[in-house]
Design a protein around this motif. Structure first.
Motif, PDB file in Angstrom:
ATOM      1  N   THR A 121     -30.854  21.769 -22.530  1.00 16.88           N
ATOM      2  CA  THR A 121     -32.319  21.779 -22.621  1.00 16.88           C
ATOM      3  C   THR A 121     -32.853  23.067 -21.996  1.00 16.88           C
ATOM      4  OG1 THR A 121     -32.542  20.617 -20.487  1.00 16.88           O
ATOM      5  CG2 THR A 121     -32.480  19.264 -22.486  1.00 16.88           C
ATOM      6  N   PHE A 122     -33.975  23.534 -22.554  1.00  9.34           N
ATOM      7  CA  PHE A 122     -34.687  24.720 -22.031  1.00  9.34           C
ATOM      8  C   PHE A 122     -36.137  24.595 -22.514  1.00  9.34           C
ATOM      9  CE2 PHE A 122     -35.521  29.486 -22.467  1.00  9.34           C
ATOM     10  CZ  PHE A 122     -35.956  29.588 -21.150  1.00  9.34           C
ATOM     11  N   THR A 123     -37.075  24.347 -21.556  1.00 14.70           N
ATOM     12  CA  THR A 123     -38.483  24.138 -21.906  1.00 14.70           C
ATOM     13  C   THR A 123     -39.382  24.974 -20.995  1.00 14.70           C
ATOM     14  OG1 THR A 123     -38.691  22.269 -20.380  1.00 14.70           O
ATOM     15  CG2 THR A 123     -38.049  21.758 -22.653  1.00 14.70           C
ATOM     16  N   ILE A 124     -40.548  25.351 -21.524  1.00  9.55           N
ATOM     17  CA  ILE A 124     -41.579  26.073 -20.768  1.00  9.55           C
ATOM     18  C   ILE A 124     -42.912  25.406 -21.051  1.00  9.55           C
ATOM     19  CG2 ILE A 124     -42.778  28.265 -20.420  1.00  9.55           C
ATOM     20  CD1 ILE A 124     -40.256  29.714 -21.244  1.00  9.55           C
ATOM     21  N   ASN A 125     -43.675  25.115 -19.995  1.00  3.95           N
ATOM     22  CA  ASN A 125     -44.958  24.436 -20.135  1.00  3.95           C
ATOM     23  C   ASN A 125     -46.021  25.154 -19.293  1.00  3.95           C
ATOM     24  OD1 ASN A 125     -46.763  22.378 -20.900  1.00  3.95           O
ATOM     25  ND2 ASN A 125     -46.373  21.274 -18.991  1.00  3.95           N
ATOM     26  N   PRO A 126     -47.112  25.619 -19.959  1.00  2.00           N
ATOM     27  CA  PRO A 126     -47.416  25.492 -21.389  1.00  2.00           C
ATOM     28  C   PRO A 126     -46.717  26.581 -22.189  1.00  2.00           C
ATOM     29  CG  PRO A 126     -49.237  26.552 -20.277  1.00  2.00           C
ATOM     30  CD  PRO A 126     -48.245  26.232 -19.204  1.00  2.00           C
ATOM     31  N   SER A 127     -46.589  26.352 -23.466  1.00  3.59           N
ATOM     32  CA  SER A 127     -45.986  27.360 -24.334  1.00  3.59           C
ATOM     33  C   SER A 127     -47.025  28.322 -24.887  1.00  3.59           C
ATOM     34  CB  SER A 127     -45.248  26.671 -25.495  1.00  3.59           C
ATOM     35  OG  SER A 127     -46.149  25.869 -26.256  1.00  3.59           O
ATOM     36  N   THR A 128     -48.314  27.982 -24.761  1.00  2.00           N
ATOM     37  CA  THR A 128     -49.425  28.875 -25.107  1.00  2.00           C
ATOM     38  C   THR A 128     -50.340  28.967 -23.894  1.00  2.00           C
ATOM     39  OG1 THR A 128     -49.333  28.245 -27.451  1.00  2.00           O
ATOM     40  CG2 THR A 128     -51.353  29.290 -26.656  1.00  2.00           C
ATOM     41  N   VAL A 129     -50.554  30.190 -23.400  1.00  2.00           N
ATOM     42  CA  VAL A 129     -51.247  30.394 -22.140  1.00  2.00           C
ATOM     43  C   VAL A 129     -52.679  30.895 -22.399  1.00  2.00           C
ATOM     44  CG1 VAL A 129     -51.250  31.676 -19.966  1.00  2.00           C
ATOM     45  CG2 VAL A 129     -49.094  30.910 -20.965  1.00  2.00           C
ATOM     46  N   SER A 135     -55.492  37.296 -14.778  1.00  4.98           N
ATOM     47  CA  SER A 135     -54.417  38.143 -15.297  1.00  4.98           C
ATOM     48  C   SER A 135     -53.064  37.449 -15.340  1.00  4.98           C
ATOM     49  CB  SER A 135     -54.292  39.406 -14.434  1.00  4.98           C
ATOM     50  OG  SER A 135     -53.999  39.051 -13.079  1.00  4.98           O
ATOM     51  N   SER A 136     -52.964  36.317 -14.723  1.00  4.28           N
ATOM     52  CA  SER A 136     -51.693  35.579 -14.733  1.00  4.28           C
ATOM     53  C   SER A 136     -51.966  34.073 -14.712  1.00  4.28           C
ATOM     54  CB  SER A 136     -50.817  35.976 -13.537  1.00  4.28           C
ATOM     55  OG  SER A 136     -51.474  35.641 -12.319  1.00  4.28           O
ATOM     56  N   VAL A 137     -51.002  33.336 -15.274  1.00  3.55           N
ATOM     57  CA  VAL A 137     -51.102  31.871 -15.363  1.00  3.55           C
ATOM     58  C   VAL A 137     -49.745  31.278 -14.970  1.00  3.55           C
ATOM     59  CG1 VAL A 137     -51.542  29.887 -16.856  1.00  3.55           C
ATOM     60  CG2 VAL A 137     -52.828  32.020 -17.187  1.00  3.55           C
ATOM     61  N   VAL A 138     -49.766  30.264 -14.103  1.00  2.70           N
ATOM     62  CA  VAL A 138     -48.519  29.609 -13.678  1.00  2.70           C
ATOM     63  C   VAL A 138     -47.930  28.802 -14.845  1.00  2.70           C
ATOM     64  CG1 VAL A 138     -47.489  27.935 -12.092  1.00  2.70           C
ATOM     65  CG2 VAL A 138     -49.272  29.520 -11.304  1.00  2.70           C
ATOM     66  N   SER A 178     -38.125  26.059 -12.364  1.00  4.55           N
ATOM     67  CA  SER A 178     -38.652  27.257 -11.715  1.00  4.55           C
ATOM     68  C   SER A 178     -39.375  26.928 -10.415  1.00  4.55           C
ATOM     69  CB  SER A 178     -39.617  27.982 -12.670  1.00  4.55           C
ATOM     70  OG  SER A 178     -40.694  27.114 -13.029  1.00  4.55           O
ATOM     71  N   THR A 179     -39.915  25.737 -10.328  1.00  8.09           N
ATOM     72  CA  THR A 179     -40.644  25.345  -9.123  1.00  8.09           C
ATOM     73  C   THR A 179     -39.715  25.204  -7.931  1.00  8.09           C
ATOM     74  OG1 THR A 179     -42.235  24.154 -10.520  1.00  8.09           O
ATOM     75  CG2 THR A 179     -42.213  23.620  -8.179  1.00  8.09           C
ATOM     76  N   ASN A 180     -38.481  24.730  -8.160  1.00  8.21           N
ATOM     77  CA  ASN A 180     -37.570  24.455  -7.048  1.00  8.21           C
ATOM     78  C   ASN A 180     -36.411  25.447  -6.926  1.00  8.21           C
ATOM     79  OD1 ASN A 180     -39.043  22.084  -6.418  1.00  8.21           O
ATOM     80  ND2 ASN A 180     -37.885  20.922  -7.969  1.00  8.21           N
ATOM     81  N   ASP A 181     -35.974  26.050  -8.044  1.00 11.95           N
ATOM     82  CA  ASP A 181     -34.704  26.768  -8.027  1.00 11.95           C
ATOM     83  C   ASP A 181     -34.833  28.280  -8.277  1.00 11.95           C
ATOM     84  OD1 ASP A 181     -32.877  24.395  -7.744  1.00 11.95           O
ATOM     85  OD2 ASP A 181     -33.870  23.815  -9.615  1.00 11.95           O
ATOM     86  N   PHE A 182     -36.035  28.775  -8.554  1.00  8.54           N
ATOM     87  CA  PHE A 182     -36.190  30.219  -8.655  1.00  8.54           C
ATOM     88  C   PHE A 182     -36.139  30.822  -7.233  1.00  8.54           C
ATOM     89  CE2 PHE A 182     -38.352  31.335 -12.956  1.00  8.54           C
ATOM     90  CZ  PHE A 182     -37.231  30.837 -13.626  1.00  8.54           C
ATOM     91  N   PRO A 183     -35.751  32.081  -7.128  1.00  7.95           N
ATOM     92  CA  PRO A 183     -35.693  32.728  -5.795  1.00  7.95           C
ATOM     93  C   PRO A 183     -37.074  32.785  -5.132  1.00  7.95           C
ATOM     94  CG  PRO A 183     -34.493  34.011  -7.423  1.00  7.95           C
ATOM     95  CD  PRO A 183     -35.258  32.987  -8.174  1.00  7.95           C
ATOM     96  N   ASN A 184     -37.043  32.996  -3.831  1.00 11.32           N
ATOM     97  CA  ASN A 184     -38.295  33.124  -3.105  1.00 11.32           C
ATOM     98  C   ASN A 184     -39.106  34.293  -3.665  1.00 11.32           C
ATOM     99  OD1 ASN A 184     -37.687  31.023  -1.361  1.00 11.32           O
ATOM    100  ND2 ASN A 184     -36.624  32.369   0.099  1.00 11.32           N
ATOM    101  N   TYR A 186     -40.837  33.999  -6.370  1.00 13.20           N
ATOM    102  CA  TYR A 186     -41.062  33.684  -7.798  1.00 13.20           C
ATOM    103  C   TYR A 186     -41.388  32.191  -7.991  1.00 13.20           C
ATOM    104  CZ  TYR A 186     -39.033  38.273  -8.566  1.00 13.20           C
ATOM    105  OH  TYR A 186     -38.790  39.655  -8.544  1.00 13.20           O
ATOM    106  N   ARG A 187     -41.776  31.576  -6.873  1.00 20.88           N
ATOM    107  CA  ARG A 187     -42.178  30.174  -6.957  1.00 20.88           C
ATOM    108  C   ARG A 187     -43.602  30.057  -6.445  1.00 20.88           C
ATOM    109  NH1 ARG A 187     -36.893  28.068  -3.870  1.00 20.88           N
ATOM    110  NH2 ARG A 187     -38.188  28.943  -2.220  1.00 20.88           N
ATOM    111  N   PRO A 188     -44.508  29.561  -7.302  1.00 22.12           N
ATOM    112  CA  PRO A 188     -44.341  29.235  -8.726  1.00 22.12           C
ATOM    113  C   PRO A 188     -44.193  30.491  -9.569  1.00 22.12           C
ATOM    114  CG  PRO A 188     -46.644  29.031  -8.124  1.00 22.12           C
ATOM    115  CD  PRO A 188     -45.923  29.358  -6.847  1.00 22.12           C
ATOM    116  N   PHE A 189     -43.680  30.330 -10.750  1.00 25.01           N
ATOM    117  CA  PHE A 189     -43.470  31.465 -11.642  1.00 25.01           C
ATOM    118  C   PHE A 189     -44.718  31.626 -12.507  1.00 25.01           C
ATOM    119  CE2 PHE A 189     -41.822  33.591 -15.446  1.00 25.01           C
ATOM    120  CZ  PHE A 189     -41.174  34.654 -14.855  1.00 25.01           C
ATOM    121  N   GLU A 190     -45.151  32.894 -12.674  1.00 25.76           N
ATOM    122  CA  GLU A 190     -46.407  33.175 -13.387  1.00 25.76           C
ATOM    123  C   GLU A 190     -46.137  33.959 -14.675  1.00 25.76           C
ATOM    124  OE1 GLU A 190     -48.858  35.285 -10.658  1.00 25.76           O
ATOM    125  OE2 GLU A 190     -49.372  33.488  -9.490  1.00 25.76           O
ATOM    126  N   TYR A 191     -46.929  33.625 -15.663  1.00 20.85           N
ATOM    127  CA  TYR A 191     -46.951  34.365 -16.922  1.00 20.85           C
ATOM    128  C   TYR A 191     -47.932  35.526 -16.760  1.00 20.85           C
ATOM    129  CZ  TYR A 191     -48.059  35.413 -21.813  1.00 20.85           C
ATOM    130  OH  TYR A 191     -48.282  36.068 -23.017  1.00 20.85           O
TER     131      TYR A 191
END
Length: 220
Positions: A121-129, A135-138, A178-184, A186-191
């Motif tokens: 599995t590989f998902t991203i939410n939302p898929s449309t930002v 300038s950025s959206v989580v 991304s909320t729990n396992d991305f490096p410090n 980058y949490r939360p991760f932003e578009y």
């Protein structure tokens, strides 16, 4: 003379010989004759009656002994009729049910686990930002892999192999968010808005070097 037959003597006129007369036949009385006839008739009738009686006895013996070979007793009539016993019904045997054979369970052999690496599995939410507010959206990223020794994440790599241009220097866990396992940092991760879209890649690498990847494009 010793003969008792009477003789008639005639005068000896001419010296004629003496004539011997036969004794007269005794006369049987009529009553004796009738009695003899009656006695003879009775004897004849008695003989006929005895013969008939013997014939009747023979016929009865033949009728009684016919078929069985043994004489049977003649039925005697009774003034009072004898009630016949009511026959007891014979119970019908209940059929014994045939037991249903129990099927022998078939042993199920599980196939050996696959050793091939895969991205399940590989998902991203939302898929449309919606970038109208800044300038950025989580966004939230989730993934799960199988038989992966290393997992790499890439952004706009220009291809499907995130290991060639990883977004982080270190690999990620086989499954995570991304909320729990991305490096410090980058949490939360932003578009990042302004480019119109970004392409995100997850690549799983097995111990033998084989790889599996999935790509998601997010617009904003």
């Amino acid at each position: 003379m010793s003969d008792d037959t009477p003789t008639q003597r005639f005068d000896a006129a001419g010296d004629a010989p003496t004539e011997k007369l036969a004794a007269p036949t005794p006369t049987v009385p009529l009553e004796v004759v009738e009695e003899r006839k009656s006695r003879r008739l009775l004897i004849i009738l008695a003989s006929i009656g005895g013969a008939l009686l013997i014939a009747v006895l023979i016929v009865l013996i033949i009728l009684l002994t016919r078929g069985s070979g043994t004489p049977s007793t003649l039925p005697t009539s009774s003034g009072t009729p004898t009630a016949s016993a009511t026959p007891t019904p014979t119970p019908t045997p209940t059929p014994t049910p045939t037991p249903t054979p129990t099927p022998t369970p078939t042993a199920t052999v599980d196939p050996p686990p696959s050793t091939e690496v895969s991205v399940d599995t590989f998902t991203i939410n939302p898929s449309t930002v919606d970038c109208s507010a800044g300038s950025s959206v989580v966004i939230t990223i989730k993934w799960a892999t199988e038989n992966a020794n290393e997992v790499y994440f890439g952004v706009d790599t220009g291809g499907s192999d995130a290991q060639e241009a990883p977004f982080f220097g270190d690999s990620l866990p086989a499954s995570g968010t991304s909320t729990n396992d991305f490096p410090n940092g980058y949490r939360p991760f932003e578009y990042t808005c302004g480019n119109g879209s970004h392409t995100y890649v997850i690549t799983a690498v097995a111990t033998d070097g084989s790889k599996a990847s999935k790509i998601i494009k997010v617009t904003g």
